[in-house]
Write a protein that holds these residues in place. Structure first.
Motif, mmCIF file in Angstrom:
data_model
loop_
_atom_site.group_PDB
_atom_site.id
_atom_site.type_symbol
_atom_site.label_atom_id
_atom_site.label_comp_id
_atom_site.label_asym_id
_atom_site.label_seq_id
_atom_site.Cartn_x
_atom_site.Cartn_y
_atom_site.Cartn_z
ATOM 1 N N ASP A 117 125.975 -32.627 22.893
ATOM 2 C CA ASP A 117 125.675 -31.402 22.543
ATOM 3 C C ASP A 117 124.258 -31.375 22.312
ATOM 4 O O ASP A 117 123.357 -31.845 21.514
ATOM 5 C CB ASP A 117 126.631 -30.960 21.297
ATOM 6 N N SER A 118 123.592 -29.991 22.748
ATOM 7 C CA SER A 118 122.278 -29.533 22.187
ATOM 8 C C SER A 118 122.253 -28.151 22.172
ATOM 9 O O SER A 118 122.707 -27.377 23.060
ATOM 10 C CB SER A 118 121.124 -30.322 23.484
ATOM 11 N N PRO A 119 121.618 -27.472 21.319
ATOM 12 C CA PRO A 119 121.112 -26.196 21.304
ATOM 13 C C PRO A 119 120.189 -25.726 22.380
ATOM 14 O O PRO A 119 120.137 -24.446 22.559
ATOM 15 C CB PRO A 119 120.516 -26.198 19.942
ATOM 16 N N ILE A 120 119.354 -26.618 22.841
ATOM 17 C CA ILE A 120 118.142 -26.327 23.851
ATOM 18 C C ILE A 120 118.765 -25.895 25.135
ATOM 19 O O ILE A 120 119.472 -26.769 25.935
ATOM 20 C CB ILE A 120 117.491 -27.558 23.903
ATOM 21 N N ALA A 121 118.526 -24.644 25.573
ATOM 22 C CA ALA A 121 119.070 -23.988 26.931
ATOM 23 C C ALA A 121 118.260 -24.841 27.892
ATOM 24 O O ALA A 121 117.159 -24.967 27.937
ATOM 25 C CB ALA A 121 119.042 -22.600 26.906
#
Length: 392
Positions: free
Chosen positions: A213-217
């Motif tokens: 998971d990562s918040p970076i689009a």
């Protein structure tokens, strides 16, 4: 795109560096629901770091171990004697079959002997918002081209020699950060044998929340990175067997290392050190397309933790001043840190301090630089406010 974060506030936990039994590691955290690559670049240039979607900034003024953000200018990189030995070791194995994997004996871990140097505070449980991230095509690069630099030329000759028949084949795949069962099994093996983690702790959900998971689009390649911006897994294969994975973020100005794990059977190849050199060549490659992308971020440098000092051996490296956010050569910064561990490093004008300037305990340093506002969500989705993260 809008960057959406949920402020979680101050956090106190035990320390993975000095293994304190009390909650002596202090940080400020927020949850990244969605974030552009440029916004995360701005955050790490102010001392933040991520673990999955959890974003945190250590409080150097009150924590037991001081975590300074470290980066290296890859355009000026020069191999050290020790790094040349790492490359030579890989060369001997690929070319002449010198050295061989040895099976690791089964390990029974009780969980009481965990010896993991953790680079993150304890993560809170946060409910993700139903946010539609931009869709993109699955992205794989089997043989990224290397820019012609001394380090990339050396690695190319090791991995793809012109006049030598290889005994073993080393290849790479750079893919978007997605769950892969084979990668997860390698992670479990690494954590159990290297960090002595108990098997029951190593679940798919824990792995996904930490390293998938990562918040970076993801932002498709245009004028910047040849691979686009976002979070990736760089997979290492020897003779088509997965032996290591490097979790990285490719951002407008850098490649930021998140985590690295490998097959303990191949520990004789010093894959951790080799991966750092390989990622430096990746930055060199990206620098061909985007001249401003030239830095390699290795997370935090903790001088009080001997295990973390290796990061300073990749030169030229720079440490981020936690007070004025200027980058200072590590050799000069260490002169101050060895006198006063909790110290600022630079003046407002970016000059190295002549004497240590202790950070105020239990108080956030005053921020003087401007920073773009962020959207964050507190409680219900309907309650949306805009704040300026210079305040945190």
């Amino acid at each position: 795109m809008n960057t959406i974060v949920q402020l979680l506030g101050a956090n106190e936990s035990t320390c993975g560096y000095c293994h304190s039994k009390q909650e002596t590691s202090h940080s400020f955290g927020m949850w990244g629901h969605a974030m552009s690559a440029m916004d995360y670049q701005r955050l790490i240039d102010r001392g933040w770091r991520r673990s999955g979607k959890y974003l945190y900034k250590p409080n150097l003024g009150s924590s037991c171990c001081q975590a300074y953000t470290i980066r290296m200018d890859t355009t000026q990189f020069a191999l050290s004697k020790g790094q040349k030995k790492v490359l030579k070791k890989m060369s001997k194995y690929l070319h002449n079959n010198v050295g061989k994997p040895e099976s690791v004996k089964p390990l029974v871990s009780t969980g009481s002997d965990v010896d993991m140097v953790s680079e993150m505070p304890q993560m809170p449980v946060v409910q993700d918002l139903d946010i539609q991230m931009p869709q993109c095509t699955h992205h794989t690069v089997s043989k990224p081209l290397l820019k012609s630099t001394p380090i990339s030329d050396t690695i190319r000759e090791i991995e793809e020699p012109t006049n030598i028949q290889l005994q073993h084949k080393l290849r790479f795949e750079l893919v978007k950060s997605v769950f892969d069962p084979t990668v997860f099994e390698l992670y479990r093996k690494y954590q159990m044998f290297v960090h002595k983690d108990p098997p029951e702790k190593l679940k798919e959900s824990q792995f996904t929340g930490f390293l998938v998971d990562s918040p970076i689009a993801f932002e498709p390649a245009q004028l910047g990175s040849a691979f686009g911006y976002g979070s990736f897994h760089q997979k290492y294969y020897i003779d088509d067997k997965l032996v290591a994975v490097s979790v990285i973020d490719i951002l407008p100005y850098c490649v930021s290392g998140v985590y690295f794990f490998y097959d303990p059977d191949y520990s004789f190849l010093s894959l951790g050190n080799y991966s750092a050199l390989r990622e430096i060549t990746l930055v060199n490659r990206l620098n061909m397309e985007a001249p401003q992308l030239k830095y390699y971020y290795m997370g935090f440098y903790i001088h009080s933790c001997v295990k973390m000092r290796y990061k300073g051996q990749y030169k030229p490296s720079f440490l981020l001043c936690p007070l004025t956010y200027h980058w200072i050569p590590i050799t000069e910064a260490l002169v101050l840190i060895e006198q006063e561990p909790r110290t600022a490093l630079a003046t407002q004008e970016g000059q190295i301090l002549q004497q240590p300037l202790p950070l105020v305990l239990n108080k956030r340093p005053q921020v003087t630089k401007t920073f773009p506002p962020y959207i964050w969500i507190k409680g219900q989705v309907q309650r949306i406010q805009v704040i300026d993260l210079t305040l945190v």
